[in-house]
Write an enzyme that holds these catalytic residues in place. Structure first.
Site, PDB file in Angstrom:
ATOM      1  N   GLY A  82       0.842  -1.170   0.049  1.00 40.32           N
ATOM      2  CA  GLY A  82       0.174  -0.080  -0.024  1.00 40.32           C
ATOM      3  C   GLY A  82       0.879   1.151  -0.007  1.00 40.32           C
ATOM      4  O   GLY A  82       0.914   1.829   1.074  1.00 40.32           O
TER       5      GLY A  82
ATOM      6  N   SER B 228       0.898   3.721  -3.315  1.00 42.88           N
ATOM      7  CA  SER B 228       0.223   4.584  -4.129  1.00 42.88           C
ATOM      8  C   SER B 228      -1.144   5.061  -3.651  1.00 42.88           C
ATOM      9  O   SER B 228      -1.928   4.089  -3.082  1.00 42.88           O
ATOM     10  CB  SER B 228       0.161   4.230  -5.528  1.00 42.88           C
ATOM     11  OG  SER B 228       1.144   3.783  -6.001  1.00 42.88           O
TER      12      SER B 228
ATOM     13  N   GLU C 168      13.267  -4.707  -4.752  1.00 42.73           N
ATOM     14  CA  GLU C 168      12.028  -4.942  -5.542  1.00 42.73           C
ATOM     15  C   GLU C 168      12.430  -4.566  -7.125  1.00 42.73           C
ATOM     16  O   GLU C 168      11.675  -5.118  -8.068  1.00 42.73           O
ATOM     17  CB  GLU C 168      11.136  -3.649  -5.005  1.00 42.73           C
ATOM     18  CG  GLU C 168       9.673  -3.731  -5.585  1.00 42.73           C
ATOM     19  CD  GLU C 168       9.125  -2.562  -5.441  1.00 42.73           C
ATOM     20  OE1 GLU C 168       9.458  -2.033  -4.375  1.00 42.73           O
ATOM     21  OE2 GLU C 168       8.175  -2.187  -6.246  1.00 42.73           O
TER      22      GLU C 168
ATOM     23  N   GLU D  80      10.377   7.218 -16.211  1.00 39.80           N
ATOM     24  CA  GLU D  80      11.017   8.567 -16.007  1.00 39.80           C
ATOM     25  C   GLU D  80      11.366   8.848 -14.695  1.00 39.80           C
ATOM     26  O   GLU D  80      12.512   9.492 -14.401  1.00 39.80           O
ATOM     27  CB  GLU D  80       9.951   9.605 -16.374  1.00 39.80           C
ATOM     28  CG  GLU D  80       9.434  10.025 -17.569  1.00 39.80           C
ATOM     29  CD  GLU D  80       8.454   8.637 -18.429  1.00 39.80           C
ATOM     30  OE1 GLU D  80       7.915   8.061 -17.220  1.00 39.80           O
ATOM     31  OE2 GLU D  80       8.705   8.469 -19.249  1.00 39.80           O
TER      32      GLU D  80
HETATM   33  C1  LIG Z   1       0.280  -2.671 -12.995  1.00 40.85           C
HETATM   34  C2  LIG Z   1       0.247  -1.814 -11.992  1.00 40.85           C
HETATM   35  C3  LIG Z   1       0.340  -2.686 -10.506  1.00 40.85           C
HETATM   36  C4  LIG Z   1       0.754  -1.629  -9.642  1.00 40.85           C
HETATM   37  N1  LIG Z   1       0.660  -2.268  -8.326  1.00 40.85           N
HETATM   38  C5  LIG Z   1       0.884  -1.396  -7.249  1.00 40.85           C
HETATM   39  C6  LIG Z   1       0.806  -1.692  -6.115  1.00 40.85           C
HETATM   40  O1  LIG Z   1       0.691  -3.101  -5.576  1.00 40.85           O
HETATM   41  N2  LIG Z   1       0.725  -0.991  -4.914  1.00 40.85           N
HETATM   42  C7  LIG Z   1       1.177   0.533  -4.957  1.00 40.85           C
HETATM   43  O2  LIG Z   1       1.455   1.189  -4.105  1.00 40.85           O
HETATM   44  N3  LIG Z   1       1.130   0.801  -6.381  1.00 40.85           N
HETATM   45  C8  LIG Z   1       1.115   0.194  -7.613  1.00 40.85           C
HETATM   46  N4  LIG Z   1       1.014   0.681  -8.620  1.00 40.85           N
HETATM   47  C9  LIG Z   1       1.130   2.059  -8.845  1.00 40.85           C
HETATM   48  C10 LIG Z   1       2.302   2.565  -9.458  1.00 40.85           C
HETATM   49  O3  LIG Z   1       3.419   2.703  -8.483  1.00 40.85           O
HETATM   50  C11 LIG Z   1       2.353   4.018  -9.806  1.00 40.85           C
HETATM   51  O4  LIG Z   1       1.342   3.920 -11.011  1.00 40.85           O
HETATM   52  C12 LIG Z   1       3.352   4.775 -10.094  1.00 40.85           C
HETATM   53  O5  LIG Z   1       4.124   4.956  -9.179  1.00 40.85           O
HETATM   54  C13 LIG Z   1       3.225   5.965 -11.088  1.00 40.85           C
HETATM   55  O6  LIG Z   1       2.274   6.655 -10.232  1.00 40.85           O
HETATM   56  P1  LIG Z   1       0.698   7.284 -11.202  1.00 40.85           P
HETATM   57  O7  LIG Z   1       0.087   6.119 -11.902  1.00 40.85           O
HETATM   58  O8  LIG Z   1      -0.007   8.110 -10.347  1.00 40.85           O
HETATM   59  O9  LIG Z   1       1.394   8.194 -12.345  1.00 40.85           O
HETATM   60  P2  LIG Z   1       1.773   9.752 -12.387  1.00 40.85           P
HETATM   61  O10 LIG Z   1       2.768   9.973 -10.976  1.00 40.85           O
HETATM   62  O11 LIG Z   1       0.774  10.615 -12.271  1.00 40.85           O
HETATM   63  O12 LIG Z   1       3.000   9.954 -13.523  1.00 40.85           O
HETATM   64  C14 LIG Z   1       2.063   9.837 -14.849  1.00 40.85           C
HETATM   65  C15 LIG Z   1       3.312  10.148 -15.886  1.00 40.85           C
HETATM   66  O13 LIG Z   1       4.111  11.022 -15.531  1.00 40.85           O
HETATM   67  C16 LIG Z   1       5.321  10.906 -15.406  1.00 40.85           C
HETATM   68  N5  LIG Z   1       5.914  11.791 -14.362  1.00 40.85           N
HETATM   69  C17 LIG Z   1       5.548  11.882 -13.068  1.00 40.85           C
HETATM   70  N6  LIG Z   1       6.431  12.692 -12.422  1.00 40.85           N
HETATM   71  C18 LIG Z   1       7.277  13.103 -13.148  1.00 40.85           C
HETATM   72  C19 LIG Z   1       8.806  13.775 -13.105  1.00 40.85           C
HETATM   73  N7  LIG Z   1       8.938  14.434 -11.770  1.00 40.85           N
HETATM   74  N8  LIG Z   1       9.313  14.025 -14.080  1.00 40.85           N
HETATM   75  C20 LIG Z   1       8.948  13.364 -15.267  1.00 40.85           C
HETATM   76  N9  LIG Z   1       7.857  12.831 -15.450  1.00 40.85           N
HETATM   77  C21 LIG Z   1       7.136  12.677 -14.377  1.00 40.85           C
HETATM   78  C22 LIG Z   1       5.422   9.704 -15.017  1.00 40.85           C
HETATM   79  O14 LIG Z   1       6.626   8.939 -15.179  1.00 40.85           O
HETATM   80  C23 LIG Z   1       4.316   8.885 -15.959  1.00 40.85           C
HETATM   81  O15 LIG Z   1       4.853   8.750 -17.300  1.00 40.85           O
HETATM   82  C24 LIG Z   1       0.725  -0.206  -9.831  1.00 40.85           C
HETATM   83  C25 LIG Z   1       0.664   0.320 -11.016  1.00 40.85           C
HETATM   84  C26 LIG Z   1       0.690  -0.656 -11.954  1.00 40.85           C
HETATM   85  C27 LIG Z   1       0.321   0.002 -13.333  1.00 40.85           C
END
Ligand SMILES: Cc1cc2nc3c(=O)[nH]c(=O)nc-3n(C[C@H](O)[C@H](O)[C@H](O)COP(=O)(O)OP(=O)(O)OC[C@H]3O[C@@H](n4cnc5c(N)ncnc54)[C@H](O)[C@@H]3O)c2cc1C
Lengths: 322, 359
Positions: free
Chosen positions: B111, B113, B228, B346
């Site tokens: 947990g 995100s 990880e 990224e």
């Molecule tokens: C299949 C799957 C399983 C997952 N499982 C888990 C889980 O079990 N537990 C958990 O906690 N999370 C989980 N996640 C969440 C995952 O960790 C997040 O999706 C990830 O950290 C990105 O966050 P976001 O989706 O909110 O995208 P955002 O952070 O909103 O990013 C969107 C885009 O913007 C880019 N971006 C963001 N900030 C920057 C920056 N500073 N510079 C340049 N580019 C940037 C990102 O690289 C991405 O391309 C999972 C995600 C997926 C897809």
């Protein structure tokens, strides 16, 4: 790395940094001979250093890092295959002609520093390799796109002996080691440059687009160095048909990505004759074709995998290192 | 290993199950693996572990993934949660959870995100409030893989009221059946159900639920990242497709396909060397964080590119019915997630750039 390897690295690194891309065979080959780097892979009993392929990786990688304009890898591999300490040997990519028990008539092509070589080791169409006495050969001088000598040797009735070994694959491995070094050197230049160069009131390094591009380059350089190490370790264990093919493919791929990013972040200055990037990138582009390009090695590697079928893929891959 | 895994990865079953198999849950398989001593391999025997070396464990993991074994149910518990609890957890919680994890019977989820904390993890808003000796958790987690199979979640929450960014965060171990915990499925674009929303409404926890040191959550989370990020799951997610391609190329010989197999094999070999080299460094007690990040970035790009390369080289319907087409179509749709989960491309490149001295 052993203490002895650290000493080898220091010695070769210092020497190659001094000689670099400006070295010439006429004025600087003596320096290489003095420290006997041409005998690096030749057995001690035959008057060589008795080094392993892991030692060779260290030296050849540094030759690439410093864009050394001398045939250290070629001489070391030729000497080891021919079992000869005397004279300078080199390795031809191709030999075409007619041979009988002990004589050869024909053409040697793609011979690095073929001019003035005492002997040439070449792949033999009947398997294994041949060693040819080439002091009397007619030399048609040529160069690769980086300006490194790549000659054609026309030989008539040259004395020849058949030997075991795969000079083509060993030279491919040497090129992988050089490419690993050249990629690291180009990366270091690029990182240094973007930290220094200011635009929009800050160093280029502070722009995320630049950071992300160089991060990709760093991954490519790391992958190539890892592949070079894996192939050299396999050679040190005996043979490396899979590993050399895979490593050359990996180095070739990294070359495209790495050289493009290196030039992009340098802007126009990197495109000049005066700046020191092109001795690295032009070599990388040339080496990508030498001793097997992608088409060659991908079919050499893919053929047996396809023939063996999917059930063998993973067991065979893991058997390489266990 | 191979003979143990073989009966569980039935060739007759849907070939898509072998793709990305660390996200495919099968509790019966997990229990069998636990009974064979192949979960929690490095953990102490006192907690149901087997005190094997990290490299022995590494070999087992890559064999499971290469075979496409359905390891999803226990994967997170084995990779992360068990080790985290053993390292930072309180005695009571270790006893409660870890032996079941090693048996392949207790599963967990991560947990981190939240709706407003993705890449910018330091903006988590879920909270832990002191309540007598214990704690009360409020808030929401998002994208929580495996929450619908898990018995326990490790949540990163704000335990110091008014704290900012990465200060004042702590990790808690929360039973999924605790009153006030709700799981809501999120269906992904393939129609699959792997991740979820998890809600915490006044979830009461005993003092023992705090994992490690109060306020040290950020450091504990980031310390896990090498573990990880560099595992074999970071480059083997599309291997099932490569295997299908090999058999297709065998039946329909062509230089293009042979060459493609060669190129993909070269990349697999290189990534395996890199990943194994990070594993050896971790086993020696080093923290190769930068190399681990490179392995994930290269590995994700590779497993993501493979479906597209194969689609371009083979004329086949990605909707099936041929197995190559089925696996291709499945991975084409899954592959965008490879460079998101576990830290986006990224963000990884940002870490590498810092390692290069650019930021
Ligand atoms: C299949 C799957 C399983 C997952 N499982 C888990 C889980 O079990 N537990 C958990 O906690 N999370 C989980 N996640 C969440 C995952 O960790 C997040 O999706 C990830 O950290 C990105 O966050 P976001 O989706 O909110 O995208 P955002 O952070 O909103 O990013 C969107 C885009 O913007 C880019 N971006 C963001 N900030 C920057 C920056 N500073 N510079 C340049 N580019 C940037 C990102 O690289 C991405 O391309 C999972 C995600 C997926 C897809």
């Amino acid at each position: 790395m052993s203490d002895q390897q650290r000493m080898l690295e220091e010695m070769a690194g210092g020497l190659f940094a001094d000689l670099g891309a400006a070295a010439t065979l006429d004025s600087d080959w003596g320096t290489i001979k003095e420290v006997a780097l041409d005998g690096l892979l030749l057995g001690e009993a035959q008057g060589g250093f008795g080094g392993s392929w892991e030692d060779a990786l260290i030296v050849f990688r540094l030759a690439g890092y410093h864009a050394l304009a001398l045939p250290v890898a070629e001489a070391a591999i030729a000497a080891a295959l021919a079992g000869r300490a005397a004279g300078r040997g080199t390795v031809a990519a191709v030999a075409e002609g007619s041979l009988d028990q002990s004589r050869f008539d024909g053409v040697l092509a793609g011979v690095p520093w073929g001019r003035g070589a005492d002997f040439v080791v070449a792949p033999c169409s009947k398997g294994g390799a041949i060693v040819l006495e080439t002091a009397e050969a007619t030399v048609v001088e040529g160069a690769n796109i980086a300006g490194e000598p790549r000659d054609r040797l026309i030989v008539t009735d040259a004395s020849m002996s058949r030997i075991d070994g795969d000079p083509f694959a060993l030279m491919a491995l040497a090129r992988v080691a050089q490419m690993a070094g050249a990629l690291d050197a180009a990366l270091a230049l690029a990182v240094g440059y973007v930290n220094e160069r200011q635009q929009f009131g800050r160093s280029l390094a502070k722009f995320q687009a630049v950071q992300q591009a160089l991060a990709s380059f760093a991954c490519e350089a790391a992958a190539t160095n890892c592949a070079a190490m894996g192939a050299a370790q396999a050679m040190a264990r005996g043979s490396a048909p899979f590993e050399i093919a895979a490593a050359k493919l990996r180095a070739n791929r990294a070359t495209g990505i790495g050289t493009a990013i290196a030039h992009q972040v340098h802007g126009a200055i990197g495109f000049t004759e005066d700046y020191t990037l092109h001795p690295l990138t032009r070599r990388l582009w040339g080496w990508r074709s030498e001793f097997g390009g992608d088409r060659y090695w991908s079919t050499v590697l893919g053929g047996p995998i396809v023939a063996a079928g999917s059930a063998r893929f993973w067991p065979d891959l893991t058997a390489l290192t266990r | 290993m191979r003979s143990l895994v073989a009966p569980h990865v039935d060739i007759g079953s849907d070939p898509r199950r072998r793709a990305n198999s660390w996200a495919v849950p099968d509790p019966a398989f997990s229990r069998a693996l636990g009974a064979a001593g192949l979960i929690g391999m490095t953990w102490p025997k006192a907690f149901g572990g087997h005190e094997r070396s990290p490299l022995e464990r590494y070999v087992v993991l890559e064999e499971l993934l290469a075979a496409g074994a359905p390891v999803g149910a226990h994967w997170i518990a084995d990779r992360q949660t068990g080790s985290l609890l053993l390292r930072y957890g309180q005695e009571e919680e270790k006893r409660r959870w870890v032996p079941g994890m090693a048996a392949g019977e207790i599963y967990s989820c991560i947990g981190l995100s939240e709706p407003n904390a993705g890449s910018d993890l330091a903006s988590v808003r879920s909270t832990a409030r002191r309540d007598g000796d214990g704690w009360v958790i409020e808030g929401q987690k998002l994208w929580t893989t495996n929450a619908h199979h898990a018995h326990v979640i490790i949540a990163l929450v704000r335990s110091e009221p008014g704290s900012e960014r990465n200060a004042g965060l702590s990790q808690f171990v929360i039973p999924m059946d605790a009153p006030g915990v709700t799981v809501r499925p999120i269906i992904d674009l393939t129609g699959g159900h792997d991740f979820n929303e998890v809600f915490f409404e006044s979830v009461k926890l005993p003092a023992s639920a705090l994992v490690g040191v109060e306020g040290d959550g950020w450091r504990q989370v980031t310390a896990e990242l090498s573990l990880e990020r560099s595992g074999p799951e970071r480059y083997l997610s599309s291997t099932a497709l490569l295997l299908q391609l090999i058999d297709h190329a065998r039946m329909h010989p062509s230089e293009t396909l042979t060459a493609l197999v060669g190129r993909l094999a070269a990349e697999t070999w290189t990534l395996r060397l890199m990943s194994a080299s990070v594993a050896s460094k971790i086993a020696r007690g080093e923290d190769p964080a930068l190399e681990a990040t490179m392995v994930k970035d290269l590995g994700n790009s590779f497993e993501q590119a493979m479906p597209e390369l194969i689609q371009a080289a083979v004329e086949i319907d990605p909707a099936g019915p041929e197995p190559l087409g089925l696996v291709l179509g499945h991975l084409l749709q899954l592959s965008p997630s490879f460079s998101l989960r576990g830290g986006t491309r990224e963000i990884l490149k940002g870490i590498i750039a810092r390692g290069l001295g650019l930021r």
